[in-house]
Design a protein around this motif. Structure first.
Motif, PDB file in Angstrom:
ATOM      1  N   ASN A   1       0.842  -1.199   0.025  1.00 25.82           N
ATOM      2  CA  ASN A   1      -0.015  -0.153  -0.132  1.00 25.82           C
ATOM      3  C   ASN A   1       0.839   1.083  -0.209  1.00 25.82           C
ATOM      4  O   ASN A   1       0.697   2.362   0.967  1.00 25.82           O
ATOM      5  N   ASN A   2       1.960   1.209  -0.833  1.00 25.63           N
ATOM      6  CA  ASN A   2       2.879   2.416  -0.926  1.00 25.63           C
ATOM      7  C   ASN A   2       3.303   2.549  -2.128  1.00 25.63           C
ATOM      8  O   ASN A   2       3.988   1.586  -2.862  1.00 25.63           O
ATOM      9  N   CYS A   3       2.918   3.525  -2.982  1.00 25.56           N
ATOM     10  CA  CYS A   3       3.348   3.868  -4.213  1.00 25.56           C
ATOM     11  C   CYS A   3       4.979   4.088  -4.565  1.00 25.56           C
ATOM     12  O   CYS A   3       5.342   3.829  -5.454  1.00 25.56           O
ATOM     13  N   LEU A   4       5.578   4.463  -3.280  1.00 28.90           N
ATOM     14  CA  LEU A   4       7.128   4.730  -3.522  1.00 28.90           C
ATOM     15  C   LEU A   4       7.875   3.384  -3.786  1.00 28.90           C
ATOM     16  O   LEU A   4       8.777   3.385  -3.849  1.00 28.90           O
ATOM     17  N   THR A   5       6.977   2.286  -3.513  1.00 29.26           N
ATOM     18  CA  THR A   5       7.540   0.886  -3.850  1.00 29.26           C
ATOM     19  C   THR A   5       8.477   0.815  -5.333  1.00 29.26           C
ATOM     20  O   THR A   5       9.360   0.149  -5.564  1.00 29.26           O
TER      21      THR A   5
ATOM     22  N   GLU B   1       4.984  14.903  -1.430  1.00 28.81           N
ATOM     23  CA  GLU B   1       5.980  13.865  -1.379  1.00 28.81           C
ATOM     24  C   GLU B   1       6.212  13.360   0.239  1.00 28.81           C
ATOM     25  O   GLU B   1       6.256  12.119   0.494  1.00 28.81           O
ATOM     26  N   GLU B   2       6.042  14.262   0.911  1.00 33.01           N
ATOM     27  CA  GLU B   2       6.238  13.865   2.375  1.00 33.01           C
ATOM     28  C   GLU B   2       5.004  12.943   2.970  1.00 33.01           C
ATOM     29  O   GLU B   2       5.095  11.876   3.508  1.00 33.01           O
ATOM     30  N   ALA B   3       3.674  13.412   2.462  1.00 36.39           N
ATOM     31  CA  ALA B   3       2.371  12.523   2.770  1.00 36.39           C
ATOM     32  C   ALA B   3       2.502  11.116   2.172  1.00 36.39           C
ATOM     33  O   ALA B   3       1.999  10.053   2.638  1.00 36.39           O
ATOM     34  N   GLY B   4       3.344  11.083   0.855  1.00 40.03           N
ATOM     35  CA  GLY B   4       3.370   9.776   0.124  1.00 40.03           C
ATOM     36  C   GLY B   4       4.354   8.894   1.165  1.00 40.03           C
ATOM     37  O   GLY B   4       4.221   7.622   0.778  1.00 40.03           O
ATOM     38  N   GLN B   5       5.128   9.289   1.978  1.00 36.98           N
ATOM     39  CA  GLN B   5       6.083   8.446   2.616  1.00 36.98           C
ATOM     40  C   GLN B   5       5.205   7.393   3.724  1.00 36.98           C
ATOM     41  O   GLN B   5       5.587   6.365   3.965  1.00 36.98           O
ATOM     42  N   SER B   6       4.287   7.990   3.998  1.00 31.60           N
ATOM     43  CA  SER B   6       3.413   7.281   4.925  1.00 31.60           C
ATOM     44  C   SER B   6       2.317   6.155   4.503  1.00 31.60           C
ATOM     45  O   SER B   6       1.667   5.547   5.127  1.00 31.60           O
ATOM     46  N   GLY B   7       2.118   6.178   3.143  1.00 31.73           N
ATOM     47  CA  GLY B   7       1.410   5.410   2.538  1.00 31.73           C
ATOM     48  C   GLY B   7       1.016   5.809   1.244  1.00 31.73           C
ATOM     49  O   GLY B   7       1.055   7.064   0.830  1.00 31.73           O
TER      50      GLY B   7
END
Length: 281
Positions: free
Chosen positions: A195-199, A220-226
């Motif tokens: 459940n993480n786009c940064l994968t 970008e900061e919000a994307g770090q958490s999921g």
């Protein structure tokens, strides 16, 4: 007799002096400004307001929110009803946009959700003219008259005061899982990616969100958490059955081969949304 004449003469002298004093006071003065009744403020008619230069290019491209809200303040002041006409309480129901985990708070109106809610202030930087680029109030259909927008003008949308293909679709399109080579929609397979786009996107298409209407660092900061913040604008709040063809901005170590679906994509966002950078000499 003499006393009467003296009294009469004294009265005459006093009267003459009094008249002279009054006459001297009535004379023009160096700083005298005649009174002029102020003209009544001209009330702008509906027709004049409709055809204000701010509703047309190029003025609307540089208009500030305060200029727009001077006449359209109701878009921020109006609130949703506490109850529907049928008596259903708003607090007892959840609107479609409240289904996403990133939205916080009670139901709110369309413009307020895009401009003043906590999520809007955190991740977005929308302005009135981000979406509203002017329109002809007389003709809201292409080719309706000799001087209206021609039928070939794809930038003019039928009877809409904004062009949804170039604005709304950016954040309310479908998630294009087919182009990404995924086995199915994100909701069905997100657990396989943690459940993480940064994968994947920690190394792919890393030049993103660098436009004036978004707060890139906060996203970008919000994307770090999921993936919830990412998916909210990339399929989670889809209004349309298509996805937006985002610009494929070059990123470090970008493969030289361009996939078929990206061959017609631009390599940068629209010029009006690009951030102005000033290089040091």
């Amino acid at each position: 007799m003499r006393q009467a004449l003296a009294s009469a003469l004294a009265v005459l002298v006093v009267a003459a002096g009094f008249i002279y004093w009054i006459a001297a006071d009535l004379g023009p003065r160096p700083n005298f400004e005649p009174y002029v009744k102020p003209a009544a403020a001209e009330e702008m008619s509906y027709l004049r307001a409709t055809y204000s230069p701010l509703h047309f290019r190029p003025a609307i491209e540089k208009a500030g929110d305060e200029q727009c809200l001077d006449c359209h303040r109701e878009v921020l002041e109006d609130k949703v009803r506490k109850a529907s006409p049928a008596g259903v309480q708003a607090e007892a129901m959840r609107a479609w946009y409240q289904q996403t985990p990133t939205y916080a708070g009670d139901q709110d109106t369309f413009h307020r959700r895009h401009l003043v809610t906590p999520l809007a202030k955190q991740l977005m930087n929308l302005r009135c003219n981000t979406c509203h680029q002017g329109h002809d109030p007389r003709e809201e259909a292409q080719g309706a008259s000799a001087d209206s927008a021609p039928q070939s003008d794809a930038g003019f949308t039928l009877r809409k005061q904004a062009n949804p293909e170039t604005t709304c679709l950016k954040c309310h399109g479908q998630y294009p899982w087919q182009l990404m080579g995924m086995p199915g929609p994100w909701e069905e397979h997100k657990d396989a990616f943690g459940n993480n786009c940064l994968t994947c996107h920690a190394a792919l298409r890393t030049k993103r969100h660098e436009v004036t209407y978004l707060n890139a660092a906060a996203i970008e900061e919000a994307g770090q958490s999921g993936a919830d913040s990412c998916y909210g604008c990339h399929g989670g709040r889809a209004w349309y059955r298509i996805s937006y063809p985002y610009a494929r901005t070059p990123w470090p170590d970008m493969p030289a081969e361009v996939p078929d679906w990206a061959k017609d994509r631009p390599t940068r966002s629209e010029a009006r949304f690009l951030k102005q950078t000033t290089g040091k000499p």
